[in-house]
Write a protein that holds these residues in place. Structure first.
Motif, mmCIF file in Angstrom:
data_model
loop_
_atom_site.group_PDB
_atom_site.id
_atom_site.type_symbol
_atom_site.label_atom_id
_atom_site.label_comp_id
_atom_site.label_asym_id
_atom_site.label_seq_id
_atom_site.Cartn_x
_atom_site.Cartn_y
_atom_site.Cartn_z
ATOM 1 N N MET A 15 0.835 -1.196 0.000
ATOM 2 C CA MET A 15 0.000 0.000 0.000
ATOM 3 C C MET A 15 0.870 1.247 0.000
ATOM 4 O O MET A 15 1.888 1.316 0.694
ATOM 5 C CB MET A 15 -0.889 0.011 1.254
ATOM 6 C CG MET A 15 -1.968 1.067 1.234
ATOM 7 S SD MET A 15 -3.340 0.655 0.134
ATOM 8 C CE MET A 15 -4.289 -0.413 1.216
ATOM 9 N N ALA A 16 0.459 2.209 -0.810
ATOM 10 C CA ALA A 16 1.212 3.452 -0.897
ATOM 11 C C ALA A 16 0.397 4.580 -0.268
ATOM 12 O O ALA A 16 -0.825 4.523 -0.215
ATOM 13 C CB ALA A 16 1.489 3.784 -2.365
ATOM 14 N N VAL A 17 1.092 5.589 0.173
ATOM 15 C CA VAL A 17 0.420 6.755 0.735
ATOM 16 C C VAL A 17 -0.523 7.364 -0.303
ATOM 17 O O VAL A 17 -1.612 7.842 0.024
ATOM 18 C CB VAL A 17 1.452 7.802 1.201
ATOM 19 C CG1 VAL A 17 0.761 9.075 1.632
ATOM 20 C CG2 VAL A 17 2.295 7.250 2.331
ATOM 21 N N SER A 18 -0.121 7.271 -1.562
ATOM 22 C CA SER A 18 -0.927 7.886 -2.618
ATOM 23 C C SER A 18 -2.185 7.099 -2.947
ATOM 24 O O SER A 18 -2.999 7.542 -3.736
ATOM 25 C CB SER A 18 -0.085 8.045 -3.884
ATOM 26 O OG SER A 18 0.378 6.771 -4.293
ATOM 27 N N ASP A 19 -2.367 5.929 -2.348
ATOM 28 C CA ASP A 19 -3.557 5.142 -2.666
ATOM 29 C C ASP A 19 -4.853 5.778 -2.163
ATOM 30 O O ASP A 19 -5.928 5.462 -2.649
ATOM 31 C CB ASP A 19 -3.420 3.715 -2.092
ATOM 32 C CG ASP A 19 -2.581 2.818 -3.005
ATOM 33 O OD1 ASP A 19 -1.778 2.028 -2.492
ATOM 34 O OD2 ASP A 19 -2.739 2.932 -4.232
ATOM 35 N N TYR A 20 -4.734 6.635 -1.165
ATOM 36 C CA TYR A 20 -5.953 7.241 -0.613
ATOM 37 C C TYR A 20 -5.510 8.467 0.168
ATOM 38 O O TYR A 20 -4.570 8.386 0.958
ATOM 39 C CB TYR A 20 -6.627 6.235 0.324
ATOM 40 C CG TYR A 20 -8.002 6.604 0.829
ATOM 41 C CD1 TYR A 20 -8.450 6.138 2.062
ATOM 42 C CD2 TYR A 20 -8.869 7.393 0.084
ATOM 43 C CE1 TYR A 20 -9.723 6.432 2.535
ATOM 44 C CE2 TYR A 20 -10.142 7.702 0.554
ATOM 45 C CZ TYR A 20 -10.562 7.211 1.777
ATOM 46 O OH TYR A 20 -11.822 7.507 2.245
ATOM 47 N N ASP A 21 -6.190 9.579 -0.040
ATOM 48 C CA ASP A 21 -5.632 10.773 0.599
ATOM 49 C C ASP A 21 -5.706 10.739 2.118
ATOM 50 O O ASP A 21 -4.933 11.410 2.788
ATOM 51 C CB ASP A 21 -6.219 12.058 0.015
ATOM 52 C CG ASP A 21 -7.663 12.276 0.418
ATOM 53 O OD1 ASP A 21 -8.209 13.338 0.111
ATOM 54 O OD2 ASP A 21 -8.262 11.354 1.011
ATOM 55 N N GLU A 22 -6.581 9.901 2.673
ATOM 56 C CA GLU A 22 -6.608 9.809 4.144
ATOM 57 C C GLU A 22 -5.409 9.055 4.709
ATOM 58 O O GLU A 22 -5.238 8.985 5.916
ATOM 59 C CB GLU A 22 -7.895 9.133 4.622
ATOM 60 C CG GLU A 22 -9.081 10.076 4.588
ATOM 61 C CD GLU A 22 -10.299 9.496 5.309
ATOM 62 O OE1 GLU A 22 -11.415 9.785 4.860
ATOM 63 O OE2 GLU A 22 -10.126 8.753 6.300
ATOM 64 N N PHE A 23 -4.600 8.457 3.829
ATOM 65 C CA PHE A 23 -3.428 7.737 4.308
ATOM 66 C C PHE A 23 -2.256 8.678 4.537
ATOM 67 O O PHE A 23 -1.229 8.284 5.057
ATOM 68 C CB PHE A 23 -2.987 6.680 3.289
ATOM 69 C CG PHE A 23 -3.958 5.543 3.108
ATOM 70 C CD1 PHE A 23 -3.811 4.673 2.039
ATOM 71 C CD2 PHE A 23 -5.003 5.331 3.990
ATOM 72 C CE1 PHE A 23 -4.693 3.610 1.856
ATOM 73 C CE2 PHE A 23 -5.895 4.284 3.811
ATOM 74 C CZ PHE A 23 -5.734 3.417 2.741
ATOM 75 N N ARG A 24 -2.464 9.895 4.130
ATOM 76 C CA ARG A 24 -1.337 10.819 4.173
ATOM 77 C C ARG A 24 -1.117 11.320 5.590
ATOM 78 O O ARG A 24 -2.058 11.740 6.252
ATOM 79 C CB ARG A 24 -1.643 12.000 3.246
ATOM 80 C CG ARG A 24 -0.467 12.845 2.849
ATOM 81 C CD ARG A 24 -0.839 13.677 1.617
ATOM 82 N NE ARG A 24 -2.085 14.379 1.816
ATOM 83 C CZ ARG A 24 -2.172 15.630 2.242
ATOM 84 N NH1 ARG A 24 -1.098 16.300 2.526
ATOM 85 N NH2 ARG A 24 -3.350 16.196 2.400
ATOM 86 N N TRP A 72 -1.273 3.808 10.058
ATOM 87 C CA TRP A 72 -0.205 3.021 9.445
ATOM 88 C C TRP A 72 0.477 2.202 10.535
ATOM 89 O O TRP A 72 0.835 2.734 11.585
ATOM 90 C CB TRP A 72 0.835 3.931 8.786
ATOM 91 C CG TRP A 72 0.406 4.475 7.470
ATOM 92 C CD1 TRP A 72 -0.202 5.671 7.222
ATOM 93 C CD2 TRP A 72 0.555 3.847 6.187
ATOM 94 N NE1 TRP A 72 -0.444 5.826 5.878
ATOM 95 C CE2 TRP A 72 0.013 4.724 5.218
ATOM 96 C CE3 TRP A 72 1.110 2.632 5.763
ATOM 97 C CZ2 TRP A 72 0.000 4.418 3.858
ATOM 98 C CZ3 TRP A 72 1.093 2.335 4.409
ATOM 99 C CH2 TRP A 72 0.543 3.218 3.472
ATOM 100 N N LYS A 84 -6.370 -2.566 -0.972
ATOM 101 C CA LYS A 84 -7.124 -1.793 -1.955
ATOM 102 C C LYS A 84 -7.333 -2.654 -3.185
ATOM 103 O O LYS A 84 -6.370 -3.215 -3.725
ATOM 104 C CB LYS A 84 -6.348 -0.528 -2.315
ATOM 105 C CG LYS A 84 -7.090 0.363 -3.286
ATOM 106 C CD LYS A 84 -6.278 1.606 -3.582
ATOM 107 C CE LYS A 84 -6.936 2.393 -4.708
ATOM 108 N NZ LYS A 84 -6.118 3.507 -5.145
ATOM 109 N N LYS A 127 -10.889 11.432 -3.952
ATOM 110 C CA LYS A 127 -9.865 11.068 -2.984
ATOM 111 C C LYS A 127 -8.925 9.977 -3.493
ATOM 112 O O LYS A 127 -8.191 9.377 -2.736
ATOM 113 C CB LYS A 127 -10.541 10.544 -1.707
ATOM 114 C CG LYS A 127 -11.320 11.626 -1.002
ATOM 115 C CD LYS A 127 -11.729 11.154 0.382
ATOM 116 C CE LYS A 127 -12.261 12.312 1.196
ATOM 117 N NZ LYS A 127 -12.200 12.031 2.616
#
Lengths: 116, 148
Positions: A61-70, B47, B98, B143
């Motif tokens: 999973m990348a931070v860019s996958d969903y803005d709430e992950f940032r 995370w 995802k 988003k």
């Protein structure tokens, strides 16, 4: 693969700490009893595989996958709350990157870190 | 302690805030120490970052935010190995994935965390009712990708 024959109530040792006993045999189904230390996981293989694959996929999973992950530098030290109110919670503080020496104009989003 | 991460740069984690997986995440038996990073107050997601491997991190969430009726059977020996005297001290998290434009949670392999001692374990629920890819939420159009 090492193949051993066992009858009901007989046991196999794996290393010094793992024991597998044939508890019951009924037709096609065998019930196995497993003794293993708590830090050794024991699972039916097909379920293990499904979960392992899912874990591996998730680890990409990348931070860019969903803005709430940032995670922004402003959302660092949390106020009281978090996972469970009032009990020990796990927190991490993110060290903000050093600001660039020459900034043409102030970034309107910059805020001082709030401490808890 | 300073923890180096590939996604967030170097972060500061207090030693007593490290989560220790006594029984490891399946497929990741070498990596047992993690820290939970909490994004903004509005986010439902955290995370779970390995403190030993900078690239290794998972998004996790509290399944009760998205799923009703989710119950995890925990055996007494599992409570003991987590050092849990009461379920009050436990926090359940699920690993998020995802697929397409949806986020899913692995409800078949939840993480149970002892919030007081910091020990954690990934349990496997034998009940086939809960899937490894339980849909949590659709990602709304706006988003989908954070801007660089």
């Amino acid at each position: 693969m090492l193949v051993l024959s066992r009858q009901r109530d007989e046991t196999i040792m794996i290393g010094d700490d793992i024991e597998i006993t044939v508890v019951d045999i009924r037709g096609d189904k065998i019930r196995l009893g497993i003794e293993a230390p708590a830090n050794v996981a024991v699972h039916r293989k097909e379920v293990y595989e499904a979960i392992r694959r899912e874990n591996e996929q998730a680890s990409r999973m990348a931070v860019s996958d969903y803005d709430e992950f940032r995670i922004t530098p402003t959302s660092t030290v949390r106020k009281k709350g978090g996972l469970k109110r009032g009990s020990g919670q796990t927190r991490a503080r993110i060290r903000s990157p050093q600001p660039k020496a020459s900034r043409k104009r102030a970034d309107p989003d910059e805020r001082k870190n709030r401490t808890a | 302690m300073h923890v180096s991460t590939s996604r967030f740069g170097t972060i500061e984690v207090e030693d007593d805030r490290v989560i220790q997986f006594e029984s490891p995440l399946l497929g990741f038996s070498q990596y047992r120490r993690f820290a939970l990073l909490q994004p903004s107050d509005e986010s439902a997601f955290y995370w779970l970052q390995s403190v030993d491997s900078p690239e290794l991190a998972f998004v996790v969430t509290d399944p009760t935010l998205f799923v009703t009726g989710y119950e995890i059977p925990i055996r007494k020996d599992q409570l003991d190995s987590l050092g849990l005297e009461s379920l009050e001290d436990a926090q359940v998290l699920v690993i998020v994935n995802k697929y397409g434009e949806s986020l899913t949670g692995n409800l078949q392999g939840p993480l149970v965390l002892n919030t007081i001692s910091g020990t954690a374990e990934q349990l496997v629920i034998p009940d086939q009712r809960w899937s490894t890819r339980h849909k949590l939420v659709d990602i709304p159009e706006g988003k989908r990708a954070a801007s660089a």
